[in-house]
Design a protein around this motif. Sequence first.
Motif, PDB file in Angstrom:
ATOM      1  N   SER A  41       0.816  -1.211   0.000  1.00 21.65           N
ATOM      2  CA  SER A  41       0.000   0.000   0.000  1.00 21.65           C
ATOM      3  C   SER A  41       0.854   1.267   0.000  1.00 21.65           C
ATOM      4  O   SER A  41       0.333   2.365  -0.027  1.00 21.65           O
ATOM      5  N   PHE A  42       2.165   1.115   0.035  1.00 25.35           N
ATOM      6  CA  PHE A  42       3.086   2.245   0.032  1.00 25.35           C
ATOM      7  C   PHE A  42       3.051   2.936  -1.329  1.00 25.35           C
ATOM      8  O   PHE A  42       3.106   2.295  -2.358  1.00 25.35           O
ATOM      9  N   SER A  43       2.927   4.246  -1.298  1.00 28.77           N
ATOM     10  CA  SER A  43       3.013   4.989  -2.547  1.00 28.77           C
ATOM     11  C   SER A  43       4.175   5.967  -2.440  1.00 28.77           C
ATOM     12  O   SER A  43       4.413   6.548  -1.389  1.00 28.77           O
ATOM     13  N   ASN A  60       1.263   8.927   0.545  1.00 29.40           N
ATOM     14  CA  ASN A  60       0.187   8.106   1.093  1.00 29.40           C
ATOM     15  C   ASN A  60      -1.077   8.912   1.401  1.00 29.40           C
ATOM     16  O   ASN A  60      -1.738   8.709   2.404  1.00 29.40           O
TER      17      ASN A  60
END
Length: 98
Positions: free
Chosen positions: A25-27, A41
């Motif tokens: 889920s890391f952006s 995030n």
Amino acid sequence: MPQGREDLIQSLAKSMGMGDAQKKSFSSGKYNAETGAMYCNGHMITKATIEQAKSYFTTQYRRLAEKDDEGAKQLASLYEVAMESIGMVADSSKSEGE
């Protein structure tokens, strides 16, 4: 984002306990050199908060690096990665704008 910087950020995240499930889920963050803010995030981290974080990590690094304890030295190296990462993001964004 250059691969070396991405690797450094992932290494820091892993050392701070970020698991593979969280990594998905890391952006990648974006740093705005004009405002000094970072966007990641889904939220904004202000220039003041970034400076406070760098100051905190630098203070903790200096405090722990002087101790004659292997655990303290290992923790100091994690703080060093954090403070250097913050500096690298800011410095690389400034040079991209030139």
